[in-house]
Design a protein around this motif. Structure first.
Motif, short mmCIF file in Angstrom:
data_model
loop_
_atom_site.label_atom_id
_atom_site.label_comp_id
_atom_site.label_asym_id
_atom_site.label_seq_id
_atom_site.Cartn_x
_atom_site.Cartn_y
_atom_site.Cartn_z
N LEU A 55 36.72 46.19 54.91
CA LEU A 55 37.44 46.13 53.64
C LEU A 55 37.10 47.33 52.75
CD1 LEU A 55 37.13 42.32 52.81
CD2 LEU A 55 39.14 43.54 53.63
N VAL A 56 35.85 47.75 52.75
CA VAL A 56 35.48 48.92 51.96
C VAL A 56 36.12 50.18 52.51
CG1 VAL A 56 33.54 50.35 51.21
CG2 VAL A 56 33.32 47.87 51.20
N ILE A 57 36.15 50.32 53.84
CA ILE A 57 36.78 51.49 54.45
C ILE A 57 38.27 51.54 54.14
CG2 ILE A 57 37.38 52.54 56.67
CD1 ILE A 57 34.70 51.65 57.74
N ALA A 58 38.92 50.37 54.11
CA ALA A 58 40.36 50.34 53.85
C ALA A 58 40.70 50.68 52.41
CB ALA A 58 40.92 48.96 54.20
N GLY A 59 39.74 50.64 51.52
CA GLY A 59 40.00 50.92 50.11
C GLY A 59 39.80 52.38 49.78
N SER A 301 40.97 36.59 37.00
CA SER A 301 41.64 36.82 38.28
C SER A 301 43.00 37.48 38.08
CB SER A 301 41.80 35.50 39.04
OG SER A 301 40.57 34.85 39.18
N ALA A 302 43.72 37.05 37.04
CA ALA A 302 45.02 37.65 36.77
C ALA A 302 44.89 39.13 36.40
CB ALA A 302 45.71 36.88 35.63
N TRP A 303 43.86 39.46 35.66
CA TRP A 303 43.64 40.87 35.31
C TRP A 303 43.37 41.69 36.58
CZ3 TRP A 303 43.95 43.37 30.64
CH2 TRP A 303 43.50 44.69 30.61
N ALA A 304 42.56 41.15 37.49
CA ALA A 304 42.28 41.87 38.73
C ALA A 304 43.54 42.00 39.59
CB ALA A 304 41.16 41.16 39.50
N LEU A 305 44.34 40.95 39.65
CA LEU A 305 45.59 41.04 40.41
C LEU A 305 46.54 42.05 39.80
CD1 LEU A 305 46.28 37.25 41.18
CD2 LEU A 305 45.52 39.01 42.79
N GLY A 306 46.64 42.05 38.46
CA GLY A 306 47.50 43.04 37.81
C GLY A 306 47.01 44.46 38.03
N ALA A 307 45.69 44.65 38.01
CA ALA A 307 45.15 45.98 38.27
C ALA A 307 45.43 46.43 39.70
CB ALA A 307 43.65 45.99 38.01
N THR A 308 45.34 45.51 40.64
CA THR A 308 45.63 45.86 42.03
C THR A 308 47.10 46.20 42.22
OG1 THR A 308 43.89 44.32 42.71
CG2 THR A 308 45.41 45.08 44.41
N LEU A 309 47.98 45.47 41.55
CA LEU A 309 49.41 45.75 41.65
C LEU A 309 49.80 47.05 40.96
CD1 LEU A 309 50.78 42.16 40.99
CD2 LEU A 309 50.93 43.42 43.14
N PRO A 316 41.05 47.10 48.33
CA PRO A 316 41.72 45.85 48.72
C PRO A 316 40.83 44.63 48.55
CG PRO A 316 41.11 47.13 50.65
CD PRO A 316 40.89 48.02 49.46
N LEU A 317 39.51 44.83 48.57
CA LEU A 317 38.61 43.70 48.38
C LEU A 317 38.84 43.03 47.04
CD1 LEU A 317 36.19 42.07 49.43
CD2 LEU A 317 34.70 43.77 48.37
N VAL A 318 39.27 43.80 46.03
CA VAL A 318 39.50 43.24 44.70
C VAL A 318 40.61 42.21 44.75
CG1 VAL A 318 40.20 43.80 42.34
CG2 VAL A 318 38.65 45.32 43.57
N LEU A 443 46.59 34.67 51.89
CA LEU A 443 48.00 34.87 51.57
C LEU A 443 48.18 35.66 50.28
CD1 LEU A 443 49.59 31.44 52.58
CD2 LEU A 443 49.81 33.64 53.74
N VAL A 444 47.53 35.20 49.20
CA VAL A 444 47.71 35.89 47.91
C VAL A 444 47.10 37.29 47.96
CG1 VAL A 444 47.15 35.81 45.45
CG2 VAL A 444 47.80 33.72 46.65
N GLY A 445 45.87 37.40 48.47
CA GLY A 445 45.26 38.72 48.56
C GLY A 445 46.03 39.65 49.48
N GLY A 446 46.49 39.14 50.61
CA GLY A 446 47.25 39.98 51.54
C GLY A 446 48.58 40.43 50.96
N MET A 447 49.28 39.53 50.25
CA MET A 447 50.56 39.91 49.66
C MET A 447 50.38 40.97 48.58
SD MET A 447 52.76 36.37 49.46
CE MET A 447 51.60 35.64 48.31
N VAL A 448 49.41 40.77 47.71
CA VAL A 448 49.20 41.73 46.62
C VAL A 448 48.75 43.07 47.16
CG1 VAL A 448 47.76 42.20 44.60
CG2 VAL A 448 48.72 39.93 44.93
N TRP A 449 47.83 43.04 48.12
CA TRP A 449 47.39 44.32 48.69
C TRP A 449 48.51 44.98 49.49
CZ3 TRP A 449 46.62 45.33 54.04
CH2 TRP A 449 46.07 46.59 54.32
N GLY A 450 49.31 44.20 50.22
CA GLY A 450 50.36 44.78 51.04
C GLY A 450 51.44 45.47 50.24
#
Length: 489
Positions: A55-59, A301-309, A316-318, A443-450
């Motif tokens: 996960l760290v390498i993918a980020g 969690s919403a703040w982290a999801l918004g930051a990732t988006l 991606p770990l976030v 599912l949620v982490g994969g969709m947001v990261w994808g």
């Protein structure tokens, strides 16, 4: 009797007691705890390290390396440790680190033996467990950062030290949460021989006067009262039995704290739907701590999801950690849904069918989660240079997926068994319990990261909405199947 002679006498009496109970080999608990830690270290090395390193390498490794040198990272780590310590302190009120068997409490702890000496083994087991957990976390994070090329090899040493320090803080908070249930120690009266005695707990036949000397953890253990030790020992046995049997309702009843707020509030009939909604609102008002924790965790969690988006530079770990925390925040707000699931098989209180009642109990937690996730997530995406309109559909989709996960978690039924063994295994119970959390996180982490890596992929959008719909359908279908299973019985 001098203090040194008293300590020697206590050790001899305890050694004789252990010899009678376990023979010349002594108690096997120490070997069992050490073996459990050994297995945990192996599992962390075999599975935890490769997954976290990948996960760290993918980020964004460059951004992560810069973040490690930022003082905000230290502040974030301190906040995480403080939150875990607060949770551990509350957990100590239900099941603390010093939980001896009831016969030991009734026959040994109540005697004139020093209470610290009588309870020291159980304190040592729990302290070893939290320190081993902190050590594993520090080694895992440090080794993963080094293996991914984000940090040098020497980062493992401070990781070990910080992990041990965090484990010590959490263990201290855990002990304080249990000891504060008992009244404080009385002041030590002066001894006629001019020497201070040692404390053996609450005053009783043959007990010596309390002493304020010694490290603070010894004073906290000596503060534990007999009644509180009996209650926690019996409760711990019932909780372990409920977990082994897969009876989560009994576990929740044992772990729940008594309701002391809002006892004067009354529920009025407002129809089959609004009455259930008002019932859930009343439950949140009577348990404000759960409501506040759920809202705060959901907002973070919403703040982290918004930051990732907003940026693909966010590791991606976030996204996966944010999805996991969002599930926990939703769960803290969904006590009404779990209580409805606990009454499965009994006559409906307001005449609602099981599926409609379960869907109705999702309105309050789902509405709060949806509003908070979309507002905070869109604000975070806008402030970090992203688009609120682009982030909004994925935040809504996250709430839909988590709603299905809440239904699966509340109406999980009994753990699966095989035809060769009617008793479920510990691994099966753990996987069965964690499956809704795992599904929501992936599912949620994969969709947001994808979507941050393939923003123009129409196939990803369609697959994500289909996955969200399948989760809700699976949850409602589980409600129906559990209702029919209870009816057949």
């Amino acid at each position: 009797m001098t203090s040194a002679a008293s300590v020697a006498s206590d050790r001899e009496r305890l050694a004789d007691t252990v010899h009678v109970l376990h023979g010349p080999q002594g108690s096997p608990a120490r070997k069992e705890v050490a073996y459990a830690a050994y297995v945990a270290f192996i599992l962390v090395g075999l599975y935890g390290f490769p997954v976290l390193r990948a996960l760290v390498i993918a980020g964004d490794r460059g951004g992560m390396a810069d973040a490690l040198r930022s003082p905000w990272t230290v502040l974030f780590g301190l906040v995480v440790v403080a939150v875990v310590a607060v949770v551990a302190r509350e957990a100590g009120r239900v099941r603390g680190p010093v939980v001896a068997p009831v016969p030991w409490v009734d026959h040994v702890v109540v005697s004139s033996v020093d209470r610290w000496a009588a309870l020291r083994p159980w304190f040592g087991y729990s302290l070893f467990a939290v320190l081993a957990g902190g050590l594993m976390a520090g080694v895992l994070v440090g080794a993963s950062l080094w293996g991914a090329g984000v940090a040098p090899a020497w980062v493992a040493a401070p990781g070990v030290l910080l992990g041990l320090a965090a484990g010590g803080v959490v263990g201290a908070a855990w002990l304080v949460g249990q000891s504060r249930l008992s009244p404080p120690l009385p002041p030590a009266p002066p001894s006629t021989s001019g020497e201070k005695g040692t404390f053996s707990g609450a005053p009783g036949p043959g007990s010596r006067p309390p002493s304020a000397r010694g490290p603070w953890w010894q004073r906290e253990v000596r503060r534990l009262g007999i009644a509180d030790l009996r209650i926690q020992a019996a409760r711990s046995g019932r909780i372990v039995g409920g977990v082994q049997a897969g009876d989560l309702r009994s576990v929740r009843l044992e772990a729940a704290r008594p309701v002391t707020r809002g006892r004067a509030l009354r529920l009025r009939h407002r129809g089959p739907v609004l009455t259930l909604v008002a019932r859930d609102v009343l439950g949140l008002r009577r348990a404000p701590a759960s409501a506040v924790v759920g809202l705060l965790v959901t907002a973070a969690s919403a703040w982290a999801l918004g930051a990732t988006l907003a940026s693909d530079a966010v590791p991606p770990l976030v996204a996966f950690v944010a999805a996991l925390c969002s599930h926990l925040g939703f769960s803290a707000l969904s006590e009404g849904l779990r209580l409805e699931a606990d009454t499965m098989g009994t006559p409906a209180l307001f005449g609602s069918p099981p599926v409609r009642a379960a869907a109705t109990h999702l309105l309050v937690p789902g509405g709060l989660h949806l509003v908070l996730t979309t507002v905070v997530g869109c604000v975070a995406a806008t402030l970090l240079g992203g688009s609120a309109g682009g982030a909004l559909p994925w935040l809504v989709m996250a709430t839909i997926v988590l709603s299905g996960g809440m239904l699966l978690a509340a109406y999980r039924g009994r753990p699966p068994t095989s035809r060769f063994n009617a008793v479920p295994s510990a691994q099966g119970v753990l996987l069965w319990f964690a499956m809704p959390l795992i599904l929501d996180t992936l599912l949620v982490g994969g969709m947001v990261w994808g979507i941050t890596h393939w923003p123009t992929s129409g196939l990803l959008v369609i697959a994500s909405w289909v996955a969200a719909a399948v989760m809700v359908y699976a949850g409602l279908n589980r409600v129906q199947s559990e209702s029919l299973a209870h009816r057949d019985v």
